[in-house]
Design a protein around this motif. Structure first.
Motif, PDB file in Angstrom:
ATOM      1  N   UNK A 112      14.684  57.194  54.942  1.00 21.09           N
ATOM      2  CA  UNK A 112      16.084  57.444  55.102  1.00 21.09           C
ATOM      3  C   UNK A 112      17.200  56.283  54.681  1.00 21.09           C
ATOM      4  N   UNK A 113      18.086  56.521  53.732  1.00 23.16           N
ATOM      5  CA  UNK A 113      18.912  55.284  53.357  1.00 23.16           C
ATOM      6  C   UNK A 113      20.257  55.545  53.846  1.00 23.16           C
ATOM      7  N   UNK A 114      20.861  54.624  54.149  1.00 21.67           N
ATOM      8  CA  UNK A 114      22.166  54.878  54.857  1.00 21.67           C
ATOM      9  C   UNK A 114      23.157  53.452  54.250  1.00 21.67           C
ATOM     10  N   UNK A 115      24.263  53.956  53.947  1.00 20.77           N
ATOM     11  CA  UNK A 115      25.398  52.999  53.403  1.00 20.77           C
ATOM     12  C   UNK A 115      26.176  52.456  54.432  1.00 20.77           C
ATOM     13  N   UNK A 116      26.760  51.400  54.158  1.00 23.82           N
ATOM     14  CA  UNK A 116      27.771  51.032  55.320  1.00 23.82           C
ATOM     15  C   UNK A 116      26.976  50.739  56.631  1.00 23.82           C
ATOM     16  N   UNK A 117      25.827  50.230  56.598  1.00 27.31           N
ATOM     17  CA  UNK A 117      25.012  50.588  57.650  1.00 27.31           C
ATOM     18  C   UNK A 117      25.520  49.674  58.800  1.00 27.31           C
ATOM     19  N   UNK A 127      16.288  52.258  55.443  1.00 30.20           N
ATOM     20  CA  UNK A 127      16.614  51.517  54.179  1.00 30.20           C
ATOM     21  C   UNK A 127      18.418  51.156  54.535  1.00 30.20           C
ATOM     22  N   UNK A 128      18.770  50.237  54.963  1.00 30.77           N
ATOM     23  CA  UNK A 128      20.248  50.061  55.115  1.00 30.77           C
ATOM     24  C   UNK A 128      20.922  49.249  54.122  1.00 30.77           C
ATOM     25  N   UNK A 129      21.988  50.021  53.432  1.00 34.96           N
ATOM     26  CA  UNK A 129      22.721  48.941  52.471  1.00 34.96           C
ATOM     27  C   UNK A 129      24.385  48.343  53.111  1.00 34.96           C
ATOM     28  N   UNK A 130      24.377  47.485  52.880  1.00 33.19           N
ATOM     29  CA  UNK A 130      25.492  46.381  53.418  1.00 33.19           C
ATOM     30  C   UNK A 130      26.040  45.322  52.581  1.00 33.19           C
ATOM     31  N   UNK A 131      27.053  44.760  52.956  1.00 28.74           N
ATOM     32  CA  UNK A 131      27.964  43.816  51.927  1.00 28.74           C
ATOM     33  C   UNK A 131      27.768  42.399  52.590  1.00 28.74           C
ATOM     34  N   UNK A 141      14.211  47.676  55.279  1.00 30.80           N
ATOM     35  CA  UNK A 141      14.776  47.053  54.041  1.00 30.80           C
ATOM     36  C   UNK A 141      16.234  47.263  54.331  1.00 30.80           C
ATOM     37  N   UNK A 142      16.975  45.928  53.875  1.00 30.61           N
ATOM     38  CA  UNK A 142      18.310  46.025  53.832  1.00 30.61           C
ATOM     39  C   UNK A 142      18.759  45.473  52.366  1.00 30.61           C
ATOM     40  N   UNK A 143      19.591  46.372  51.847  1.00 29.88           N
ATOM     41  CA  UNK A 143      19.899  46.015  50.561  1.00 29.88           C
ATOM     42  C   UNK A 143      21.460  45.417  50.494  1.00 29.88           C
ATOM     43  N   UNK A 144      21.612  44.181  49.917  1.00 30.40           N
ATOM     44  CA  UNK A 144      22.854  43.479  49.998  1.00 30.40           C
ATOM     45  C   UNK A 144      23.555  43.854  48.726  1.00 30.40           C
ATOM     46  N   UNK A 145      24.416  44.966  48.764  1.00 27.99           N
ATOM     47  CA  UNK A 145      25.037  45.456  47.375  1.00 27.99           C
ATOM     48  C   UNK A 145      25.923  44.542  46.606  1.00 27.99           C
ATOM     49  N   UNK A 146      26.004  43.452  47.251  1.00 29.75           N
ATOM     50  CA  UNK A 146      27.090  42.484  46.666  1.00 29.75           C
ATOM     51  C   UNK A 146      26.018  41.415  45.819  1.00 29.75           C
ATOM     52  N   UNK A 147      25.055  41.438  46.241  1.00 29.26           N
ATOM     53  CA  UNK A 147      24.031  40.521  45.264  1.00 29.26           C
ATOM     54  C   UNK A 147      22.768  41.266  44.787  1.00 29.26           C
ATOM     55  N   UNK A 148      22.482  42.473  45.010  1.00 34.94           N
ATOM     56  CA  UNK A 148      21.489  43.360  44.366  1.00 34.94           C
ATOM     57  C   UNK A 148      21.885  44.794  43.821  1.00 34.94           C
ATOM     58  N   UNK A 149      21.024  44.988  42.865  1.00 35.46           N
ATOM     59  CA  UNK A 149      21.496  46.347  42.276  1.00 35.46           C
ATOM     60  C   UNK A 149      20.758  47.483  43.030  1.00 35.46           C
ATOM     61  N   UNK A 160      40.070  48.281  57.348  1.00 33.14           N
ATOM     62  CA  UNK A 160      39.967  48.632  55.989  1.00 33.14           C
ATOM     63  C   UNK A 160      39.609  47.126  55.138  1.00 33.14           C
ATOM     64  N   UNK A 161      39.707  46.146  55.754  1.00 31.08           N
ATOM     65  CA  UNK A 161      39.417  44.788  55.244  1.00 31.08           C
ATOM     66  C   UNK A 161      37.988  44.479  54.788  1.00 31.08           C
ATOM     67  N   UNK A 162      37.262  45.394  55.276  1.00 29.28           N
ATOM     68  CA  UNK A 162      35.737  45.331  55.032  1.00 29.28           C
ATOM     69  C   UNK A 162      35.033  44.181  55.751  1.00 29.28           C
TER      70      UNK A 162
END
Length: 340
Positions: free
Chosen positions: A150-155, A175-179, A194-202, A323-325
């Protein structure tokens, strides 16, 4: 003595932001009629993207007539009960997740618009609102099964951190995607493998390289390139659940020149499914009961954002924080302190 007035946020005009369109108003406290209860709200939950779109009159499925009250989720204590009400007594905790019931210090309405809670706390508010969304999205739309990936954005967000835990409790690989490093560390601490940092990883490259069999269930509330990455990396019979499109909040949705979605899902037998919690009300009560049980047994934890927002005025701050993230976990506002 109970005050005879209360304050609420009311949208007075269509505007680019919630703060520009809304005002705090003082109103007389209504006595509950037959079948109604009155709740003194202690906490409310923030849904900043929805609030912003309401202010812009851009929510297709909600037709507003100005002025309109605002907010969706709040929890408090019953302070008055009308005739023929059997499910609530004075002093009970009650939660509502109905639009116009959230951003107000008190709420008088049909008892059917409220649900009981073990206590009027921030944690139970988050579980009764965002937690229900997470569980229903996983089970009813994602149809998640033990052993799936399972992959989750804004994890790291209010919804995401509960999705991560619930998927793990179902025996899934997550798998969690976060910034950013702090958010990724938080997601990892929840148990994501696995956590993917979308700011530094594709995101797409990571999924393709490390999960060549594909993703069984992806839950996305962001849209944009993260949606594209999830879609491209679905497994055979994979399900991509769309629970929002935060990337499209500013301006019109991006126009993408690419093959139609049929090309991405047909040969895999995959699917893209929309999740709209308001269309799934028959499942809310059962989900709420199970979430409360998991929490009480220590199986599920609620993480609240570190910024404390106080009073009806703090709702504007809470919206802008989300909203600021920069927020992490559920954003709530303390409307009042419990009385002794």
């Amino acid at each position: 003595m109970t005050p005879q007035t209360y304050r609420a946020i009311r949208l007075e005009r269509i505007a680019p932001s919630f703060r520009e369109g809304a005002e705090i108003v003082t109103l007389p406290l209504a006595e509950p009629q037959r079948g109604e209860i009155r709740v003194r709200n202690l906490h409310c939950g923030v849904n900043a993207i929805f609030d912003t779109q309401i202010a812009r009159d851009a929510v297709d499925y909600v037709k507003i007539a100005l002025p309109t009250f605002t907010g969706v989720e709040a929890i408090g204590v019953v302070e008055a009960v009308g005739e023929a009400v059997t499910g609530f007594a004075i002093g009970d905790a009650a939660v509502t997740v109905r639009f116009t019931g959230g951003y107000r210090e008190a709420n008088t309405g049909p008892a059917s618009g409220f649900a009981p809670a073990p206590a009027a706390t921030r944690d139970y508010l988050a579980l009764a609102s965002t937690g229900v969304s997470a569980l229903v999205a996983l089970e009813r739309i994602g149809e998640v099964r033990s052993g799936e990936t399972v992959a989750i954005s804004a994890a790291a967000g209010g919804l995401g951190h509960l999705l991560v835990q619930l998927a793990l409790l179902k025996g899934c690989r997550v798998i969690g995607v976060a910034g950013g490093a702090e958010k990724c560390a938080f997601v990892s601490s929840l148990g994501a493998e696995r956590t993917i940092d979308y700011r530094t990883e594709d995101v797409g490259a990571v999924l393709s390289r490390e999960y060549p069999r594909g993703i069984d269930v992806a839950i996305d509330t962001v849209s944009g390139t993260i949606f594209d990455a999830f879609l491209a990396n679905l497994a055979n019979h994979g399900r991509l659940v769309v629970g929002g499109a935060a990337a499209d909040l500013e301006g019109r949705p991006e126009i993408v020149a690419a093959p139609r979605i049929a090309n991405a899902i047909y040969y895999k037998g995959a699917s893209v499914r929309g999740f709209m919690n308001g269309l799934l009300t028959p499942y809310w009560d059962d989900a709420r009961r199970r979430l409360f049980d998991l929490y009480q047994r220590g199986k599920l934890k609620v993480h609240l954002d570190s910024q404390r927002n106080q009073g009806i005025e703090g709702i504007f701050d809470g919206i802008e924080r989300l909203l600021s993230g920069r927020s992490m976990g559920k954003v709530v506002v303390d409307l009042a302190q419990p009385t002794e």
